[in-house]
Design a protein around this motif. Structure first.
Motif, short mmCIF file in Angstrom:
data_model
loop_
_atom_site.label_atom_id
_atom_site.label_comp_id
_atom_site.label_asym_id
_atom_site.label_seq_id
_atom_site.Cartn_x
_atom_site.Cartn_y
_atom_site.Cartn_z
N VAL A 64 -3.96 2.30 -4.85
CA VAL A 64 -5.35 2.50 -5.26
C VAL A 64 -5.40 2.84 -6.73
O VAL A 64 -4.69 3.73 -7.21
CB VAL A 64 -6.01 3.62 -4.43
N LEU A 65 -6.26 2.13 -7.48
CA LEU A 65 -6.41 2.36 -8.90
C LEU A 65 -7.39 3.48 -9.16
O LEU A 65 -8.31 3.72 -8.38
CB LEU A 65 -6.89 1.08 -9.60
N GLY A 66 -7.23 4.16 -10.28
CA GLY A 66 -8.14 5.24 -10.65
C GLY A 66 -9.46 4.71 -11.18
O GLY A 66 -9.61 3.53 -11.49
N LEU A 67 -10.43 5.61 -11.30
CA LEU A 67 -11.75 5.22 -11.78
C LEU A 67 -11.70 4.72 -13.22
O LEU A 67 -12.51 3.89 -13.63
CB LEU A 67 -12.71 6.41 -11.69
N ASN A 68 -10.76 5.22 -14.01
CA ASN A 68 -10.70 4.85 -15.42
C ASN A 68 -9.72 3.72 -15.68
O ASN A 68 -9.31 3.49 -16.81
CB ASN A 68 -10.30 6.08 -16.26
N SER A 69 -9.33 3.01 -14.65
CA SER A 69 -8.33 1.96 -14.81
C SER A 69 -8.96 0.59 -14.98
O SER A 69 -8.26 -0.40 -15.13
CB SER A 69 -7.41 1.93 -13.59
N GLY A 70 -10.29 0.53 -14.93
CA GLY A 70 -10.97 -0.75 -15.06
C GLY A 70 -10.91 -1.60 -13.82
O GLY A 70 -11.18 -2.80 -13.87
N GLY A 71 -10.55 -1.01 -12.71
CA GLY A 71 -10.41 -1.78 -11.48
C GLY A 71 -11.58 -1.65 -10.54
O GLY A 71 -11.40 -1.41 -9.36
N MET A 72 -12.81 -1.75 -11.06
CA MET A 72 -14.00 -1.59 -10.23
C MET A 72 -14.81 -2.87 -10.15
O MET A 72 -16.01 -2.84 -9.87
CB MET A 72 -14.88 -0.46 -10.81
N GLY A 73 -14.18 -4.01 -10.40
CA GLY A 73 -14.89 -5.27 -10.38
C GLY A 73 -15.39 -5.62 -8.99
O GLY A 73 -14.68 -5.50 -8.01
N GLY A 74 -16.65 -6.05 -8.93
CA GLY A 74 -17.23 -6.51 -7.67
C GLY A 74 -17.75 -5.42 -6.76
O GLY A 74 -18.17 -5.71 -5.64
N ILE A 75 -17.77 -4.17 -7.23
CA ILE A 75 -18.19 -3.09 -6.33
C ILE A 75 -19.68 -3.16 -6.02
O ILE A 75 -20.11 -2.82 -4.91
CB ILE A 75 -17.82 -1.70 -6.91
N GLY A 76 -20.48 -3.62 -6.99
CA GLY A 76 -21.91 -3.73 -6.75
C GLY A 76 -22.22 -4.71 -5.63
O GLY A 76 -22.97 -4.41 -4.70
N GLY A 77 -21.63 -5.90 -5.72
CA GLY A 77 -21.83 -6.89 -4.67
C GLY A 77 -21.26 -6.44 -3.34
O GLY A 77 -21.84 -6.72 -2.29
N TYR A 78 -20.14 -5.74 -3.40
CA TYR A 78 -19.52 -5.23 -2.17
C TYR A 78 -20.47 -4.29 -1.44
O TYR A 78 -20.61 -4.35 -0.21
CB TYR A 78 -18.22 -4.53 -2.51
N ILE A 79 -21.14 -3.43 -2.20
CA ILE A 79 -22.03 -2.44 -1.58
C ILE A 79 -23.27 -3.11 -1.00
O ILE A 79 -23.63 -2.87 0.16
CB ILE A 79 -22.43 -1.36 -2.61
N TRP A 80 -23.95 -3.96 -1.78
CA TRP A 80 -25.21 -4.50 -1.26
C TRP A 80 -24.99 -5.50 -0.12
O TRP A 80 -25.81 -5.61 0.79
CB TRP A 80 -26.06 -5.09 -2.37
N LYS A 81 -23.87 -6.20 -0.14
CA LYS A 81 -23.57 -7.11 0.97
C LYS A 81 -23.30 -6.32 2.25
O LYS A 81 -23.75 -6.70 3.34
CB LYS A 81 -22.39 -8.00 0.62
#
Length: 248
Positions: A64-81
């Motif tokens: 699991v990557l940290g919040l400051n690692s830049g590994g948050m791509g696609g989280i918006g779509g993941y949540i609304w879907k």
């Protein structure tokens, strides 16, 4: 999948423990303050945990990557879907009992029927289109129709695994609380008369840990199914033999 889930949690034990602690803290705060409404908060926490697990699996390192690692791509779509999937589940879970005339039953019976329907519909819908939110994490542009195409293969084993991961922790927690109550322990509230109830706290930690394991298991099943589907010989179309590898 079970062995991989255990291995994943061992490798990310600190992250899993933080998630369990946050879940316990939210429940304890709700109990202490006497205010409800934390269900939505817990659901978003669960979504974030599932996102982190699937992101780690799809990245290939299992860490699991940290919040400051830049590994948050696609989280918006993941949540609304996932929210759309949950809204559909809630609609069926409440609408079906009403359509069958269950609204005339007592409140407790009606709620029990709704929960039973949701317990079946939710893993079934995830088995069908659960890779739709996952695709966004991997950067795929595939839509709902592609997810449905992936979900049609290996539907029954996927449903059974998702059912186990989502429902069994809840059932186990219910059995623990019922057993504690039968032994005259007050296990339904973390705080009793303003004091910490250690029995209830212990049961809360156990139930949250079981729930965390189940969420991790479900997330890994869906992530692996997406990966194997994308490696299929026809791109979006996948043979049943390939998808069956998910369940080995």
């Amino acid at each position: 999948m079970l062995g991989e889930t255990i291995s994943f949690i061992r490798r990310n034990l600190s992250f899993a423990c933080v998630f369990v602690a946050i879940g316990c803290a939210v429940v304890a705060f709700e109990d202490y303050s006497g205010r409800g409404g934390s269900s939505s908060t817990r659901y978003f926490i669960v979504l974030y945990f599932g996102y982190c697990v699937q992101s780690a699996i799809l990245n290939g390192d299992g860490k699991v990557l940290g919040l400051n690692s830049g590994g948050m791509g696609g989280i918006g779509g993941y949540i609304w879907k996932n929210l759309l999937i949950m809204l559909a589940v809630m609609g069926v879970g409440v609408g079906l009992p009403i359509a069958l005339g269950a609204a005339s039953f007592s409140r407790d019976v009606f709620l029990l029927l709704c929960l039973a329907v949701i317990a079946i519909v939710y893993p079934l819908l995830l088995a069908l289109v659960g890779t739709w939110p996952t695709a966004g994490i991997a950067g795929s542009k595939s839509g709902l129709a592609d997810a449905l195409s992936r979900g049609r293969y290996g539907l029954v084993p996927t449903f059974l695994r998702l059912f186990a991961g989502l429902v069994l922790p809840f059932v186990a927690a219910f059995i623990l609380i019922t057993a504690a109550a039968s032994m005259s322990y007050e296990a339904d509230s973390v705080f009793q008369g303003g004091k910490l109830n250690l029995i209830a706290l212990a049961l809360l930690v156990i139930s949250q840990s079981a729930s965390t394991f189940g969420i991790c298991y479900v997330s890994i099943v869906l992530a692996r199914k997406f990966q194997i589907s994308e490696r299929g010989p026809l791109g979006g179309a996948v043979s049943a033999a390939n998808v069956s590898e998910v369940f080995e």
